[in-house]
Design a protein around this motif. Structure first.
Motif, PDB file in Angstrom:
ATOM      1  N   LYS A  22       0.834  -1.204   0.000  1.00  0.00           N
ATOM      2  CA  LYS A  22       0.000   0.000   0.000  1.00  0.00           C
ATOM      3  C   LYS A  22       0.866   1.250   0.000  1.00  0.00           C
ATOM      4  O   LYS A  22       0.610   2.200  -0.746  1.00  0.00           O
ATOM      5  N   ALA A  23       1.908   1.247   0.818  1.00  0.00           N
ATOM      6  CA  ALA A  23       2.805   2.406   0.884  1.00  0.00           C
ATOM      7  C   ALA A  23       3.528   2.618  -0.440  1.00  0.00           C
ATOM      8  O   ALA A  23       3.828   3.748  -0.821  1.00  0.00           O
ATOM      9  N   LEU A  24       3.804   1.539  -1.156  1.00  0.00           N
ATOM     10  CA  LEU A  24       4.511   1.632  -2.433  1.00  0.00           C
ATOM     11  C   LEU A  24       3.547   1.869  -3.602  1.00  0.00           C
ATOM     12  O   LEU A  24       3.974   1.905  -4.751  1.00  0.00           O
ATOM     13  N   GLY A  25       2.278   2.044  -3.296  1.00  0.00           N
ATOM     14  CA  GLY A  25       1.259   2.191  -4.319  1.00  0.00           C
ATOM     15  C   GLY A  25       1.189   3.557  -4.973  1.00  0.00           C
ATOM     16  O   GLY A  25       0.258   3.836  -5.716  1.00  0.00           O
ATOM     17  N   HIS A  26       2.153   4.415  -4.716  1.00  0.00           N
ATOM     18  CA  HIS A  26       2.174   5.733  -5.352  1.00  0.00           C
ATOM     19  C   HIS A  26       3.566   5.967  -5.933  1.00  0.00           C
ATOM     20  O   HIS A  26       4.568   5.744  -5.246  1.00  0.00           O
ATOM     21  N   PRO A  27       3.652   6.421  -7.173  1.00  0.00           N
ATOM     22  CA  PRO A  27       4.964   6.594  -7.816  1.00  0.00           C
ATOM     23  C   PRO A  27       5.901   7.542  -7.071  1.00  0.00           C
ATOM     24  O   PRO A  27       7.114   7.321  -7.052  1.00  0.00           O
ATOM     25  N   THR A  28       5.358   8.570  -6.429  1.00  0.00           N
ATOM     26  CA  THR A  28       6.212   9.500  -5.692  1.00  0.00           C
ATOM     27  C   THR A  28       6.873   8.805  -4.506  1.00  0.00           C
ATOM     28  O   THR A  28       8.042   9.045  -4.218  1.00  0.00           O
ATOM     29  N   ARG A  29       6.159   7.923  -3.839  1.00  0.00           N
ATOM     30  CA  ARG A  29       6.738   7.216  -2.690  1.00  0.00           C
ATOM     31  C   ARG A  29       7.852   6.280  -3.141  1.00  0.00           C
ATOM     32  O   ARG A  29       8.879   6.142  -2.464  1.00  0.00           O
ATOM     33  N   GLU A  64       3.188   8.566   5.093  1.00  0.00           N
ATOM     34  CA  GLU A  64       2.703   7.250   4.674  1.00  0.00           C
ATOM     35  C   GLU A  64       3.825   6.208   4.715  1.00  0.00           C
ATOM     36  O   GLU A  64       3.628   5.078   5.177  1.00  0.00           O
ATOM     37  N   LEU A  65       4.997   6.579   4.231  1.00  0.00           N
ATOM     38  CA  LEU A  65       6.132   5.656   4.253  1.00  0.00           C
ATOM     39  C   LEU A  65       6.572   5.342   5.679  1.00  0.00           C
ATOM     40  O   LEU A  65       6.921   4.207   5.999  1.00  0.00           O
ATOM     41  N   LYS A  66       6.523   6.351   6.527  1.00  0.00           N
ATOM     42  CA  LYS A  66       6.905   6.150   7.934  1.00  0.00           C
ATOM     43  C   LYS A  66       5.879   5.273   8.647  1.00  0.00           C
ATOM     44  O   LYS A  66       6.239   4.363   9.397  1.00  0.00           O
ATOM     45  N   ASN A  67       4.596   5.524   8.406  1.00  0.00           N
ATOM     46  CA  ASN A  67       3.543   4.712   9.029  1.00  0.00           C
ATOM     47  C   ASN A  67       3.638   3.248   8.607  1.00  0.00           C
ATOM     48  O   ASN A  67       3.298   2.354   9.384  1.00  0.00           O
ATOM     49  N   ALA A  68       4.097   3.012   7.389  1.00  0.00           N
ATOM     50  CA  ALA A  68       4.268   1.636   6.899  1.00  0.00           C
ATOM     51  C   ALA A  68       5.535   1.005   7.451  1.00  0.00           C
ATOM     52  O   ALA A  68       5.733  -0.205   7.333  1.00  0.00           O
ATOM     53  N   GLY A  69       6.390   1.818   8.054  1.00  0.00           N
ATOM     54  CA  GLY A  69       7.628   1.302   8.625  1.00  0.00           C
ATOM     55  C   GLY A  69       8.781   1.222   7.650  1.00  0.00           C
ATOM     56  O   GLY A  69       9.824   0.665   7.977  1.00  0.00           O
ATOM     57  N   LEU A  70       8.617   1.800   6.463  1.00  0.00           N
ATOM     58  CA  LEU A  70       9.687   1.717   5.471  1.00  0.00           C
ATOM     59  C   LEU A  70      10.777   2.764   5.672  1.00  0.00           C
ATOM     60  O   LEU A  70      11.901   2.583   5.227  1.00  0.00           O
ATOM     61  N   ILE A  71      10.423   3.874   6.328  1.00  0.00           N
ATOM     62  CA  ILE A  71      11.419   4.895   6.643  1.00  0.00           C
ATOM     63  C   ILE A  71      11.294   5.263   8.110  1.00  0.00           C
ATOM     64  O   ILE A  71      10.294   4.950   8.770  1.00  0.00           O
TER      65      ILE A  71
END
Length: 101
Positions: A22-29, A64-71
């Motif tokens: 879901k976090a990777l579901g946007h090209p900007t992210r 969004e990336l932080k909430n997903a735990g990726l950053i």
């Protein structure tokens, strides 16, 4: 009903994979993650200079990336320094690899 350890791991792995996807579901992210991977860490203002987006938009994508735990973000008043959460990044890579295999 007692759940097996295998069932619990399956459920957790599936939920983690969905959260990362879901976090990777946007090209900007995706672009932000690629940038962070090449820079190791940077501040929000640095990303505003790289991407033609408003700071508020960049901040929302970082959230969004932080909430997903990726950053992860480290407060360096008055700024926040962002970098990839290496532990979760490794987990995400493993889960995606397992999914596509």
């Amino acid at each position: 009903m007692k759940r097996s350890l295998e069932h619990i791991e399956y459920k957790e792995n599936t939920e983690d994979l969905a959260r990362f996807a879901k976090a990777l579901g946007h090209p900007t992210r995706i672009a932000i993650l690629k940038h962070l991977e090449s820079q190791s860490c940077c501040f929000t203002g640095d990303l505003v200079e790289v991407f033609p987006l408003a700071q508020s938009t960049i901040s929302q994508h970082l959230k969004e990336l932080k909430n997903a735990g990726l950053i992860q973000g480290e407060l360096k008043p008055p700024k926040i320094k962002y970098c990839i959460d290496q532990e979760n990044w490794k987990i995400a890579k493993t889960l995606f690899q397992q999914f596509f295999d």
